[in-house]
Design a protein around this motif. Sequence first.
Motif, PDB file in Angstrom:
ATOM      1  N   ALA A  26       0.875  -1.425   0.582  1.00  0.00           N
ATOM      2  CA  ALA A  26      -0.385   0.374  -0.092  1.00  0.00           C
ATOM      3  C   ALA A  26       1.038   0.877  -0.325  1.00  0.00           C
ATOM      4  N   THR A  27       1.813   1.495   1.168  1.00  0.00           N
ATOM      5  CA  THR A  27       2.666   2.753   0.589  1.00  0.00           C
ATOM      6  C   THR A  27       3.302   3.219  -0.268  1.00  0.00           C
ATOM      7  N   ASN A  28       3.852   1.813  -0.879  1.00  0.00           N
ATOM      8  CA  ASN A  28       4.539   2.043  -2.896  1.00  0.00           C
ATOM      9  C   ASN A  28       3.706   2.470  -2.788  1.00  0.00           C
ATOM     10  N   ALA A  29       2.911   1.605  -3.460  1.00  0.00           N
ATOM     11  CA  ALA A  29       0.791   2.091  -4.376  1.00  0.00           C
ATOM     12  C   ALA A  29       1.294   3.415  -4.137  1.00  0.00           C
ATOM     13  N   THR A  30       0.794   4.054  -3.510  1.00  0.00           N
ATOM     14  CA  THR A  30       0.875   5.442  -3.355  1.00  0.00           C
ATOM     15  C   THR A  30       1.691   6.479  -3.378  1.00  0.00           C
ATOM     16  N   GLN A  33       1.993   6.020  -7.141  1.00  0.00           N
ATOM     17  CA  GLN A  33       1.468   7.214  -7.804  1.00  0.00           C
ATOM     18  C   GLN A  33       1.791   8.903  -7.688  1.00  0.00           C
ATOM     19  N   GLN A  34       2.071   8.965  -6.487  1.00  0.00           N
ATOM     20  CA  GLN A  34       2.424  10.238  -6.455  1.00  0.00           C
ATOM     21  C   GLN A  34       3.505  10.850  -7.505  1.00  0.00           C
ATOM     22  N   ALA A  35       4.341   9.454  -7.531  1.00  0.00           N
ATOM     23  CA  ALA A  35       5.136  10.432  -8.700  1.00  0.00           C
ATOM     24  C   ALA A  35       4.989  10.091 -10.082  1.00  0.00           C
ATOM     25  N   LEU A  36       4.332   9.297 -10.304  1.00  0.00           N
ATOM     26  CA  LEU A  36       2.879   9.124 -11.385  1.00  0.00           C
ATOM     27  C   LEU A  36       2.462  10.348 -12.117  1.00  0.00           C
ATOM     28  N   ALA A  37       2.092  11.306 -10.938  1.00  0.00           N
ATOM     29  CA  ALA A  37       1.155  12.055 -10.902  1.00  0.00           C
ATOM     30  C   ALA A  37       2.129  13.721 -11.018  1.00  0.00           C
ATOM     31  N   GLU A  65      14.588   7.463  -9.609  1.00  0.00           N
ATOM     32  CA  GLU A  65      14.484   6.031  -8.171  1.00  0.00           C
ATOM     33  C   GLU A  65      13.514   7.180  -7.695  1.00  0.00           C
ATOM     34  N   LEU A  66      12.203   6.619  -7.123  1.00  0.00           N
ATOM     35  CA  LEU A  66      12.104   7.646  -5.440  1.00  0.00           C
ATOM     36  C   LEU A  66      12.739   7.132  -4.396  1.00  0.00           C
ATOM     37  N   SER A  67      14.228   8.209  -4.028  1.00  0.00           N
ATOM     38  CA  SER A  67      14.981   7.736  -2.430  1.00  0.00           C
ATOM     39  C   SER A  67      13.895   7.485  -1.528  1.00  0.00           C
ATOM     40  N   GLU A  68      13.452   7.500  -0.968  1.00  0.00           N
ATOM     41  CA  GLU A  68      12.849   7.636   0.492  1.00  0.00           C
ATOM     42  C   GLU A  68      12.078   5.880   0.626  1.00  0.00           C
ATOM     43  N   ALA A  69      11.524   5.544  -1.429  1.00  0.00           N
ATOM     44  CA  ALA A  69      11.240   3.688  -0.969  1.00  0.00           C
ATOM     45  C   ALA A  69      12.030   2.596  -1.817  1.00  0.00           C
ATOM     46  N   GLY A  70      13.048   3.459  -2.403  1.00  0.00           N
ATOM     47  CA  GLY A  70      13.709   2.176  -3.469  1.00  0.00           C
ATOM     48  C   GLY A  70      13.272   1.877  -4.669  1.00  0.00           C
ATOM     49  N   ILE A  71      11.796   2.633  -5.255  1.00  0.00           N
ATOM     50  CA  ILE A  71      11.187   2.357  -6.476  1.00  0.00           C
ATOM     51  C   ILE A  71      12.121   2.774  -7.797  1.00  0.00           C
ATOM     52  N   ARG A  72      12.337   2.179  -8.565  1.00  0.00           N
ATOM     53  CA  ARG A  72      13.135   2.259  -9.697  1.00  0.00           C
ATOM     54  C   ARG A  72      12.122   2.508 -10.949  1.00  0.00           C
ATOM     55  N   GLN A  87       8.380  16.740 -23.164  1.00  0.00           N
ATOM     56  CA  GLN A  87       8.834  14.748 -23.106  1.00  0.00           C
ATOM     57  C   GLN A  87       7.443  14.428 -23.449  1.00  0.00           C
ATOM     58  N   ALA A  88       8.103  12.859 -23.807  1.00  0.00           N
ATOM     59  CA  ALA A  88       6.799  12.067 -23.406  1.00  0.00           C
ATOM     60  C   ALA A  88       8.233  10.963 -23.440  1.00  0.00           C
ATOM     61  N   MET A  89       7.414  10.132 -21.953  1.00  0.00           N
ATOM     62  CA  MET A  89       8.481   8.987 -21.550  1.00  0.00           C
ATOM     63  C   MET A  89       7.099   8.237 -21.583  1.00  0.00           C
ATOM     64  N   ARG A  90       8.005   6.832 -21.818  1.00  0.00           N
ATOM     65  CA  ARG A  90       7.143   5.169 -21.623  1.00  0.00           C
ATOM     66  C   ARG A  90       8.145   4.609 -20.918  1.00  0.00           C
ATOM     67  N   ILE A  91       7.650   4.780 -20.010  1.00  0.00           N
ATOM     68  CA  ILE A  91       7.105   3.369 -19.045  1.00  0.00           C
ATOM     69  C   ILE A  91       7.988   2.575 -19.404  1.00  0.00           C
ATOM     70  N   GLU A  92       8.946   1.720 -19.302  1.00  0.00           N
ATOM     71  CA  GLU A  92       9.806   0.305 -20.044  1.00  0.00           C
ATOM     72  C   GLU A  92       9.521  -0.735 -18.331  1.00  0.00           C
ATOM     73  N   LYS A  93       9.785  -0.083 -17.368  1.00  0.00           N
ATOM     74  CA  LYS A  93       9.015  -1.258 -16.141  1.00  0.00           C
ATOM     75  C   LYS A  93       9.296  -0.268 -14.516  1.00  0.00           C
ATOM     76  N   VAL A  94       8.681  -0.911 -13.672  1.00  0.00           N
ATOM     77  CA  VAL A  94       9.050  -0.472 -12.359  1.00  0.00           C
ATOM     78  C   VAL A  94       9.230  -1.567 -11.264  1.00  0.00           C
ATOM     79  N   ASP A  95      10.305  -0.962 -10.860  1.00  0.00           N
ATOM     80  CA  ASP A  95      10.974  -2.341  -9.597  1.00  0.00           C
ATOM     81  C   ASP A  95      10.854  -2.327  -8.945  1.00  0.00           C
ATOM     82  N   LEU A  96      11.185  -2.805  -7.231  1.00  0.00           N
ATOM     83  CA  LEU A  96      11.642  -2.164  -6.038  1.00  0.00           C
ATOM     84  C   LEU A  96      13.623  -2.162  -5.908  1.00  0.00           C
TER      85      LEU A  96
END
Length: 96
Positions: A26-30, A33-37, A65-72, A87-96
């Motif tokens: 739940a925390t990392n999902a939030t 979502q904040q990063a995508l916004a 990288e989201l420094s507080e969560a380790g999400i890349r 710019q446009a961004m194509r997200i290839e992968k999201v990982d921890l």
Amino acid sequence: MHITYSSIPVRELCECGSTSIRKLGATNATLLQQALADLQAAENLAELPPLYDVAVMEGTSVVIELSEAGIRILATMRTFEPASTIQAMRIEKVDL
């Protein structure tokens, strides 16, 4: 910034709350979502808040990288028009 996804699973992870909670918690999902916004609100990577570590890799590839969560977020960047800063961004992968 305009965001697209490399595959349906990546899109579901980023856009479907239940999928991101199940895979990231739940925390990392939030935080994702904040990063995508933030990415959608920015015209380019330079406008991102300082809480993101942005590394430009080979060519147009970037790692955010989201420094507080380790999400890349691994993505490919492109500019809409040669004279544009949007710019446009194509997200290839999201990982921890």
